[in-house]
Enzyme design. Sequence first.
Site, PDB file in Angstrom:
ATOM      1  CE1 TYR A 178     109.619 132.783  51.972  1.00 27.75           C
ATOM      2  CE2 TYR A 178     110.038 133.735  49.810  1.00 27.75           C
ATOM      3  CZ  TYR A 178     109.307 133.695  50.979  1.00 27.75           C
ATOM      4  OH  TYR A 178     108.239 134.553  51.114  1.00 27.75           O
ATOM      5  CG  HIS A 182     107.249 142.956  46.638  1.00 26.71           C
ATOM      6  ND1 HIS A 182     106.099 142.469  46.065  1.00 26.71           N
ATOM      7  CD2 HIS A 182     106.916 144.174  47.124  1.00 26.71           C
ATOM      8  CE1 HIS A 182     105.114 143.360  46.213  1.00 26.71           C
ATOM      9  NE2 HIS A 182     105.582 144.395  46.854  1.00 26.71           N
ATOM     10  CB  CYS A 220     121.799 138.342  59.277  1.00 27.49           C
ATOM     11  SG  CYS A 220     121.534 137.947  61.018  1.00 27.49           S
ATOM     12  CB  CYS A 278     124.240 135.787  60.495  1.00 31.90           C
ATOM     13  SG  CYS A 278     125.229 137.268  60.291  1.00 31.90           S
ATOM     14  CB  CYS A 292     125.110 138.682  64.550  1.00 31.33           C
ATOM     15  SG  CYS A 292     123.568 138.208  63.756  1.00 31.33           S
ATOM     16  N   GLY A 300     100.472 141.957  34.527  1.00 29.55           N
ATOM     17  CA  GLY A 300     100.581 140.718  35.285  1.00 29.55           C
ATOM     18  C   GLY A 300     100.497 140.865  36.781  1.00 29.55           C
ATOM     19  CB  THR A 301     100.290 143.182  39.303  1.00 31.39           C
ATOM     20  OG1 THR A 301     100.095 143.206  40.718  1.00 31.39           O
ATOM     21  CG2 THR A 301      99.831 144.506  38.707  1.00 31.39           C
ATOM     22  N   PRO A 358      95.140 138.916  31.475  1.00 29.98           N
ATOM     23  CG  PRO A 358      95.835 136.684  31.602  1.00 29.98           C
ATOM     24  CD  PRO A 358      96.191 138.066  32.009  1.00 29.98           C
TER      25      PRO A 358
HETATM   26  N1  APR Z   1     100.065 137.420  31.578  1.00 31.57           N
HETATM   27  C1  APR Z   1      99.654 138.518  32.280  1.00 31.57           C
HETATM   28  N2  APR Z   1      99.007 138.430  33.477  1.00 31.57           N
HETATM   29  C2  APR Z   1      98.745 137.197  33.947  1.00 31.57           C
HETATM   30  C3  APR Z   1      99.130 136.006  33.260  1.00 31.57           C
HETATM   31  C4  APR Z   1      99.822 136.171  32.032  1.00 31.57           C
HETATM   32  N3  APR Z   1     100.232 135.128  31.307  1.00 31.57           N
HETATM   33  N4  APR Z   1      98.729 134.930  34.005  1.00 31.57           N
HETATM   34  C5  APR Z   1      98.109 135.443  35.117  1.00 31.57           C
HETATM   35  N5  APR Z   1      98.117 136.792  35.064  1.00 31.57           N
HETATM   36  C6  APR Z   1      97.588 137.741  36.041  1.00 31.57           C
HETATM   37  C7  APR Z   1      96.438 137.233  36.891  1.00 31.57           C
HETATM   38  O1  APR Z   1      95.191 137.426  36.249  1.00 31.57           O
HETATM   39  C8  APR Z   1      96.578 138.102  38.150  1.00 31.57           C
HETATM   40  O2  APR Z   1      95.841 139.310  38.000  1.00 31.57           O
HETATM   41  O3  APR Z   1      98.627 138.042  36.942  1.00 31.57           O
HETATM   42  C9  APR Z   1      98.075 138.441  38.192  1.00 31.57           C
HETATM   43  C10 APR Z   1      98.867 137.739  39.297  1.00 31.57           C
HETATM   44  O4  APR Z   1      98.406 138.234  40.516  1.00 31.57           O
HETATM   45  P1  APR Z   1      99.045 137.723  41.894  1.00 31.57           P
HETATM   46  O5  APR Z   1      99.151 136.260  41.865  1.00 31.57           O
HETATM   47  O6  APR Z   1      98.265 138.368  42.970  1.00 31.57           O
HETATM   48  O7  APR Z   1     100.539 138.297  41.857  1.00 31.57           O
HETATM   49  P2  APR Z   1     101.055 139.780  42.155  1.00 31.57           P
HETATM   50  O8  APR Z   1     100.076 140.801  41.755  1.00 31.57           O
HETATM   51  O9  APR Z   1     102.410 139.872  41.610  1.00 31.57           O
HETATM   52  O10 APR Z   1     101.135 139.735  43.777  1.00 31.57           O
HETATM   53  C11 APR Z   1     101.631 140.863  44.441  1.00 31.57           C
HETATM   54  O11 APR Z   1     101.672 139.687  46.536  1.00 31.57           O
HETATM   55  O12 APR Z   1     101.972 137.604  47.372  1.00 31.57           O
HETATM   56  C12 APR Z   1     102.534 138.855  47.309  1.00 31.57           C
HETATM   57  O13 APR Z   1     104.779 139.583  47.432  1.00 31.57           O
HETATM   58  C13 APR Z   1     103.901 138.844  46.640  1.00 31.57           C
HETATM   59  O14 APR Z   1     104.782 140.290  44.909  1.00 31.57           O
HETATM   60  C14 APR Z   1     103.649 139.557  45.318  1.00 31.57           C
HETATM   61  C15 APR Z   1     102.470 140.443  45.635  1.00 31.57           C
END
Ligand code: APR
Length: 250
Positions: free
Chosen positions: A71, A123, A131, A152, A155, A192-193, A219
């Site tokens: 990290y 998250h 700690c 810490c 503690c 983007g998830t 995408p």
């Molecule tokens: N714009 C939009 N989306 C994008 C881009 C972009 N330029 N590039 C990639 N992606 C998409 C991918 O297609 C994918 O669907 O972003 C997504 C990323 O997915 P993950 O890598 O799974 O990330 P996330 O969904 O944030 O993960 C959720 O999992 O690992 C844990 O705690 C961590 O917060 C995270 C959680």
Amino acid sequence: MSQPPTIAPSLAAALRAARRVAVLTGAGVSAESGVPTFRDAHAGLWAKYDPRELATPEAFERNPKLVWDWYAARRAMLADVAPNPAHFAIAALERRVPEFLLATQNVDGLHQRSGSTKLVELHGSIARVKCSRCAAPAARWDAPAADEPPRCSACGGFLRPDVVWFYELLPAAAQDAAEKAARRCDLFLVAGTSAEVYPAAELPEHAQRAGARVVEINPQPTPLTGRVTDVLRGPAGVMLPALVAAAFPD
Ligand code: APR
């Protein structure tokens, strides 16, 4: 220069008319800033590292120094990146809509650096440290010893990043605010998830059940794709500015 993507006039009109907007973001929104996502087949963090070795309480128990260093390296990398147009578009939208909440899964702080203020971190944040025993936040910490993380000052327990690991609960206040906003919104953006990690991935479902228009920006298709109202298939750094510009041309 490539043409800006076309946004459906009905979607632009819906966003312009929306009184309450909620947004869920994931790692993909920071991808264009050079921050690796988690599940991208090759470049994703989980393609290179085993999350069970780095992002669980058990992993920290087993090897706290490995987890601390990983990290710390990510925190250092973030110092060299900057928000991208996707972050700035979301911050601009916040200023345009009467009631707005951004719920982010990202721990990178790029939303805040782009001017977002109405947000919750589902998250946690990699910038914060606490700690692992008494949960006291640590504003500063000594350099780690060769074989262990810093301790810490209250503690003596090992310090850890203030992020949510697998098998850990989300911060209750953040989750409550996000669920409330999802259930109240007229329009919900999910950008983007991969929509695979719960309970965050449930937020668009809450919005949909409450009758909101749900828009996916990605995408790639996700498990959510077949259930949303609109899909903007492209990078967030292109699609989100185009969407906000189409809704608010003035
Ligand atoms: N714009 C939009 N989306 C994008 C881009 C972009 N330029 N590039 C990639 N992606 C998409 C991918 O297609 C994918 O669907 O972003 C997504 C990323 O997915 P993950 O890598 O799974 O990330 P996330 O969904 O944030 O993960 C959720 O999992 O690992 C844990 O705690 C961590 O917060 C995270 C959680």
